[in-house]
Write an enzyme that holds these catalytic residues in place. Structure first.
Site, PDB file in Angstrom:
ATOM      1  N   ASN A 158       0.831  -1.197   0.000  1.00 19.17           N
ATOM      2  CA  ASN A 158       0.000   0.000   0.000  1.00 19.17           C
ATOM      3  C   ASN A 158       0.874   1.260   0.000  1.00 19.17           C
ATOM      4  O   ASN A 158       2.019   1.202  -0.439  1.00 19.17           O
ATOM      5  CB  ASN A 158      -1.008  -0.002   1.153  1.00 19.17           C
ATOM      6  CG  ASN A 158      -2.369   0.543   0.719  1.00 19.17           C
ATOM      7  OD1 ASN A 158      -2.460   1.652   0.219  1.00 19.17           O
ATOM      8  ND2 ASN A 158      -3.397  -0.254   0.919  1.00 19.17           N
ATOM      9  N   HIS A 216       3.517   0.187  -2.716  1.00 23.64           N
ATOM     10  CA  HIS A 216       3.910  -1.229  -2.768  1.00 23.64           C
ATOM     11  C   HIS A 216       5.422  -1.443  -2.786  1.00 23.64           C
ATOM     12  O   HIS A 216       5.941  -2.278  -3.541  1.00 23.64           O
ATOM     13  CB  HIS A 216       3.265  -1.910  -3.967  1.00 23.64           C
ATOM     14  CG  HIS A 216       1.775  -2.062  -3.856  1.00 23.64           C
ATOM     15  ND1 HIS A 216       1.119  -2.134  -2.656  1.00 23.64           N
ATOM     16  CD2 HIS A 216       0.811  -2.162  -4.828  1.00 23.64           C
ATOM     17  CE1 HIS A 216      -0.188  -2.282  -2.878  1.00 23.64           C
ATOM     18  NE2 HIS A 216      -0.401  -2.294  -4.176  1.00 23.64           N
ATOM     19  N   HIS A 248      -1.148 -10.036  -3.768  1.00 22.93           N
ATOM     20  CA  HIS A 248      -1.954  -9.166  -4.625  1.00 22.93           C
ATOM     21  C   HIS A 248      -2.658  -9.947  -5.739  1.00 22.93           C
ATOM     22  O   HIS A 248      -2.731  -9.488  -6.877  1.00 22.93           O
ATOM     23  CB  HIS A 248      -1.070  -8.073  -5.226  1.00 22.93           C
ATOM     24  CG  HIS A 248      -1.797  -6.800  -5.526  1.00 22.93           C
ATOM     25  ND1 HIS A 248      -2.819  -6.714  -6.433  1.00 22.93           N
ATOM     26  CD2 HIS A 248      -1.646  -5.542  -5.022  1.00 22.93           C
ATOM     27  CE1 HIS A 248      -3.248  -5.473  -6.511  1.00 22.93           C
ATOM     28  NE2 HIS A 248      -2.550  -4.728  -5.649  1.00 22.93           N
ATOM     29  N   ASP A 264     -11.123   1.070  -4.000  1.00 14.67           N
ATOM     30  CA  ASP A 264      -9.713   0.884  -3.655  1.00 14.67           C
ATOM     31  C   ASP A 264      -9.623   1.333  -2.201  1.00 14.67           C
ATOM     32  O   ASP A 264      -9.124   2.408  -1.888  1.00 14.67           O
ATOM     33  CB  ASP A 264      -8.800   1.699  -4.566  1.00 14.67           C
ATOM     34  CG  ASP A 264      -7.330   1.338  -4.391  1.00 14.67           C
ATOM     35  OD1 ASP A 264      -7.031   0.395  -3.624  1.00 14.67           O
ATOM     36  OD2 ASP A 264      -6.476   1.990  -5.017  1.00 14.67           O
ATOM     37  N   GLN A 291      -7.653  -4.593   1.977  1.00 17.12           N
ATOM     38  CA  GLN A 291      -7.824  -3.617   0.895  1.00 17.12           C
ATOM     39  C   GLN A 291      -8.666  -4.256  -0.203  1.00 17.12           C
ATOM     40  O   GLN A 291      -8.261  -5.243  -0.830  1.00 17.12           O
ATOM     41  CB  GLN A 291      -6.472  -3.183   0.332  1.00 17.12           C
ATOM     42  CG  GLN A 291      -6.554  -2.040  -0.673  1.00 17.12           C
ATOM     43  CD  GLN A 291      -6.575  -0.667  -0.016  1.00 17.12           C
ATOM     44  OE1 GLN A 291      -6.366  -0.542   1.196  1.00 17.12           O
ATOM     45  NE2 GLN A 291      -6.804   0.378  -0.800  1.00 17.12           N
ATOM     46  N   GLU A 299      -6.770  -7.839  -0.457  1.00 19.02           N
ATOM     47  CA  GLU A 299      -5.407  -7.807   0.062  1.00 19.02           C
ATOM     48  C   GLU A 299      -5.418  -7.660   1.583  1.00 19.02           C
ATOM     49  O   GLU A 299      -5.733  -6.595   2.104  1.00 19.02           O
ATOM     50  CB  GLU A 299      -4.641  -6.634  -0.563  1.00 19.02           C
ATOM     51  CG  GLU A 299      -4.672  -6.594  -2.078  1.00 19.02           C
ATOM     52  CD  GLU A 299      -4.325  -5.220  -2.593  1.00 19.02           C
ATOM     53  OE1 GLU A 299      -3.234  -4.702  -2.239  1.00 19.02           O
ATOM     54  OE2 GLU A 299      -5.144  -4.629  -3.333  1.00 19.02           O
TER      55      GLU A 299
END
Length: 332
Positions: A86, A112, A182, A241, A276, A297
């Site tokens: 993130n 990330h 991911h 998101d 996420q 995630e």
């Protein structure tokens, strides 16, 4: 092929990177589930599970070869993301009074792990009971992060065919760590177009709302009465998101995704405090259209190094970072 305590484990030469580095693929099979993972990015390339008709189909978005992973506009397909999953605001954080500047790769912010995060490394691999363990050493100063971090990701299949992902890490100096996987899921089949309309339930009554840069404001927003409320299952629409604050479930799933057309059900259990939800609106280009998969995630919250009100992501010498997420598969 070697059978270890119920899981069939196989490894093979897969491809090479553009610089000639070899990449291997490991295949795990048990109780109807087939998972393929690569040493590149310690990533999940493929997950095949049956539907209510008994026919197995690909439910994870993946690419056919390493060249495609190197050249595709970085959506992190199936990758292990680190050192910090993130976002980190402004590409910097203060730890023990010292300011650390990390690589900004999304405007002024870090996403990330930076330009060359864990998703772009070739990991060492060895077989373990029921699966494979990938290991990576991230040196002090890697993408600006302090401390020499030794990390591992272990993929195994449980007796019922669930995919268990276990993370561990240690450091020789204070640092921050946030690791996740991911994978994008499409339970109708990865070649089936959009994943929208599949039904999602989340054990989360709050989110951490974000600003225009997708950075958390520091607030906690109740989902009741908003489009973010998935406490009762409902079809997924585009435009997410979003970091969800997970509730204690006593080991029960924190998320469940269901595809009415195939009957496939994906459940998520995790030790992490957040999840996420990303509907991949920005995905594009062959072979996947926008919203072709849904990412779930499991991780700590975005920008935690700059948010003392969030659960800490600090790791110190003598401590061990551990995290487990289990993706279970069934039919309805």
């Amino acid at each position: 092929m070697i059978v270890t305590t119920g899981t069939a484990v196989q490894s093979e030469d897969f491809s090479t990177l553009s610089d000639g580095t070899p990449v291997r693929r490991w295949t795990l099979e048990r109780s109807g589930t087939v998972v393929r993972v690569l040493t590149y990015g310690a990533l999940v390339q493929s997950v095949e599970v049956p539907g209510r008709d008994g026919v197995r189909a690909e439910v994870a978005l993946g690419l056919p070869d390493v060249k495609a992973y190197e050249t595709y506009p970085s959506p992190y397909f199936g990758a292990t993301v680190g050192r910090y999953a993130n976002r980190i605001a402004g590409g910097s954080f203060v730890l023990d009074g010292v300011t650390h500047r990390v690589t900004s790769n999304e405007g002024r912010n870090t996403l990330h792990g930076g330009t060359r995060g864990f998703d772009k490394r070739v990991w060492e691999a060895r077989e373990v009971p029921d699966g494979v363990r990938f290991s990576l050493v991230s040196e002090d100063g890697d993408e600006g992060f302090p401390g020499r971090l030794s990390a591992s990701v272990t993929y195994t299949l449980d007796e019922d065919g669930a995919l268990r992902i276990g993370y561990r890490a240690t450091t020789d100096a204070p640092t921050v760590v946030n690791l996740t996987n991911h994978t994008y899921w499409n339970l109708a089949g990865a070649a089936g177009g959009s994943a929208l309309g599949q039904e999602l339930r989340l054990a989360a009554g709050r989110i951490t709302p974000a600003d225009g840069e997708s950075l958390p404001t520091g607030d906690f927003l109740p989902v009741e009465g908003t489009r973010y409320d998935f406490r009762e299952a409902k079809p997924v629409e585009p435009g997410y998101d979003t970091n969800y604050v997970l509730e204690e479930t006593g080991g029960e799933p924190v998320a469940e995704l269901y595809d009415p057309s195939s009957g496939r059900v994906l459940t998520v259990r995790t030790t992490e405090p957040g999840l996420q939800l990303y509907t991949a609106d920005h995905l594009g280009g062959s072979p996947f259209e926008p919203c072709a998969g849904i990412a779930l995630e499991t991780q700590h919250f975005p920008d935690s190094p700059n948010r003392p009100e969030f659960p800490s992501t600090v790791l110190r010498p003598g401590e061990e970072f551990t995290s487990t997420t289990v993706y279970g598969f069934s039919v309805r």
